[in-house]
Each structure stands twice: as structure tokens, then as C-alpha cells.
Design an enzyme around this catalytic site. Structure first.
Site: not given
Ligand code: NAP
Length: 276
Positions: A13, A65, A101, A126
Site C-alpha cells: 500500500s 470493502k 473511491d 468489481g
Molecule cells: P475486483 O473487485 O476483484 O474486480 C476485478 C474486475 O476485473 C472484475 O470485473 C473481473 O471480472 C475483472 N478481471 C479480473 N481479471 C480479469 C481478466 N484476466 N480478464 C478480464 N477481466 C478480469 O477488483 P477491484 O477492487 O475492482 O480492483 C481492480 C483493479 O483496480 C486492481 O488492479 C486494483 O489495484 C485497482 N484499484 C485502483 C484504485 C486506485 O485508487 N487507483 C482503487 C481501487 C482499485 P470478472 O467479474 O469476470 O471476474
């Protein structure tokens, strides 16, 4: 007081660097740490927090979360709408939950372009996808959510359009990733982990989809310039970097905890110091 990000894993983090830098610069005698809390430990951990008079608040990250919601004493309308909490205030032995967020997404994009009236394609359904959809709806954009699992995109759209207590004056489409080529897009928000270190060569958006009139945001912030953003830059798009979401959600957390604006430049410098 003490502040911390709780999640599992949390070792990577950037929040401790961001908050401790701004506490120091603003002369605030607070400390911010990263605490690994497993899903099994979350309830007991928050019980202890309520009893100890040393905690001011928490940032909440994966995988808590959503799970933390029933443990809290109160929750903001926005957090209820998104279905997730990323910020907790501890006061008088009570826990209050918020979501910043979505403001992170909104402010990051609106630094570069307006969202109101624009066609916005969100890739991923997600947690980051939910915050992005809420941000677009609250900003008057016209969203489409595309996800590997189309059914999950539908569930997200149904939940946010119907269940979050806000009347949005727009429709929201959803589909699978293969629908991308058929969707008109002014703003693209990439919210999957694709392209994250160490898979820096990966991208979920075909290069020929991108055109110079688009704004492209990648919520992935490590690497700083993902393959998607490199492709978008080559296509002449406006870019929105993932660290901006992290920065602006942190700025809003600071405002919730302390009731004043932080020195944002210090927070940004701390993040970029770790990323560049
Ligand atoms: P999450 O709730 O686990 O959701 C992941 C999403 O990505 C789902 O829609 C999933 O699809 C899709 N996915 C995962 N692997 C995939 C693949 N190989 N091919 C296609 N789709 C795929 O995760 P999250 O919390 O949303 O986080 C997602 C990303 O955002 C992470 O890299 C995280 O570090 C980043 N993030 C950044 C910030 C920021 O402040 N910049 C904040 C939060 C998160 P399915 O539904 O089909 O499984």
C-alpha cells in the site's frame, strides 16, 4: 491519533507514505500504518478498535470493502449506494463508514474533461468498476459497463440504478468484453487488474479501439503508465493516471477525518516518489 489501512495483503500500500508525508508537513501528530487483517479477524479487530481510545480512522482495502458494512454503526448514502466502504471514522466508540473511491474517479477524470453528457465505457464490474459507475451516474454521464462475466455487469448496473436511493436521469447499458467494438465511447475507464506489474505488457483494450477524441483512464497505477495508457497516448487520447484516483480518494479521506483540506501537493509528491 492512529490511522491505518486495513486489508490483506497491505504490504504494497502507498497510503502510509501519502498520509505520513502530509501529517508531517502539516505538523499533525498522527501516525498512519498498514495492518494486515484477514477476513476471519475483521470482526474482532474492529471490536478492539471500539474499546481502545487510540484510533481516529481507517482506510479499508481488499478484501474488506464490502464485508465491513454490517460491522459498522452507520454508513453514508454514497457507501450504501456503491455497496462498499473504503473509509471509517472512529468516534466515541462508534464506527462510521464512507466511500471516497467514487470521488477519486470523478475528480481524476474531471481534471481532464467533463463527464456530464459524455458516453462513458467502464471495463470491469468489481469494486473499482462500482465506484466508477457511481461516479459517472452522479456526474451526469451515460455509462456502459462491460465485463468478462457479463452477468456480473448486469448485477452491478441493476443494483446501482435501482438500489442506491438516488434517481439517475439516464439509462445504463451492460455487456461482455466483446461488445467493446460496438460501443460509442468518449471516456473509457479501465477497472480490471490487467496490465498491473508484473504483467506490464498486457492490455484488455485493443489498440485499434482507441481514437484521438477519447479520454482514457486506467485505475491501475503500478506501472505509472500502463500499456493501455501508452497505447492511448500513441493514439492521441487524453490520459488519466490511476494514481490520481488514489490521490483524490485520499484527499477526501483526510477531509472526512480532519474537517480541513490537506496539502495535496505533498500527498501527490509522496505517491509519485514511490511510483516514478
Ligand atoms: P475486483 O473487485 O476483484 O474486480 C476485478 C474486475 O476485473 C472484475 O470485473 C473481473 O471480472 C475483472 N478481471 C479480473 N481479471 C480479469 C481478466 N484476466 N480478464 C478480464 N477481466 C478480469 O477488483 P477491484 O477492487 O475492482 O480492483 C481492480 C483493479 O483496480 C486492481 O488492479 C486494483 O489495484 C485497482 N484499484 C485502483 C484504485 C486506485 O485508487 N487507483 C482503487 C481501487 C482499485 P470478472 O467479474 O469476470 O471476474
Amino acid at each position: 491519533m492512529n490511522y491505518a489501512v486495513i486489508g490483506s495483503p497491505v504490504g504494497h500500500s502507498l497510503s502510509p507514505a501519502m498520509f505520513n508525508a502530509v501529517f508531517k508537513r502539516m505538523g499533525l501528530a498522527h501516525e498512519y500504518s498498514a495492518i494486515r487483517v484477514s477476513p476471519e479477524e475483521l470482526g474482532d479487530f474492529m471490536d478492539c478498535v471500539k474499546k481502545e481510545n487510540i484510533w481516529g480512522g481507517f482506510s479499508v482495502t481488499i478484501p474488506h470493502k464490502e464485508n465491513i458494512v454490517p460491522i459498522l454503526d452507520s454508513i453514508s448514502d454514497e457507501a450504501r449506494g456503491i455497496g462498499a466502504v473504503n473509509t471509517v471514522v472512529v468516534k466515541d466508540g462508534k464506527l462510521a463508514g464512507y466511500n471516497t473511491d467514487w470521488i477519486g474517479v470523478k475528480r481524476a477524470i474531471e481534471e481532464v474533461t467533463d463527464i456530464a453528457g459524455k458516453k462513458v465505457t467502464i471495463v470491469g464490474a468489481g469494486g473499482a468498476g462500482a465506484a466508477s459507475l457511481y461516479a459517472v451516474l452522479r456526474s451526469g454521464g451515460h455509462p456502459t459497463v462491460l465485463n468478462r462475466t457479463a452477468e456480473k455487469a448486469k448485477r452491478l448496473v441493476d443494483r446501482l440504478m435501482d438500489g442506491c436511493g438516488v434517481k439517475f436521469g439516464t439509462k445504463c447499458a451492460y455487456g461482455s468484453l466483446s461488445d467493446l467494438e460496438n460501443v460509442e465511447t468518449d471516456i473509457l475507464i479501465q477497472t480490471t487488474p490487467i496490465g498491473m506489474t508484473p504483467n506490464e505488457d498486457d492490455t484488455i483494450v485493443p489498440e485499434d479501439f482507441l481514437s484521438s477524441d477519447m479520454t482514457v483512464m486506467d485505475v491501475v497505477y503500478n506501472p505509472h503508465k500502463t500499456r493501455l495508457l501508452l497505447d492511448a497516448e500513441n493514439a492521441g487520447c487524453k490520459l488519466v493516471f490511476g494514481y490520481k484516483m488514489l490521490l483524490f480518494q485520499g484527499v477526501e479521506q483526510f477531509k472526512i477525518w480532519f474537517g480541513e483540506d490537506p496539502d495535496m501537493k505533498v500527498m501527490e509528491g509522496a505517491l509519485l516518489g514511490k511510483l516514478l
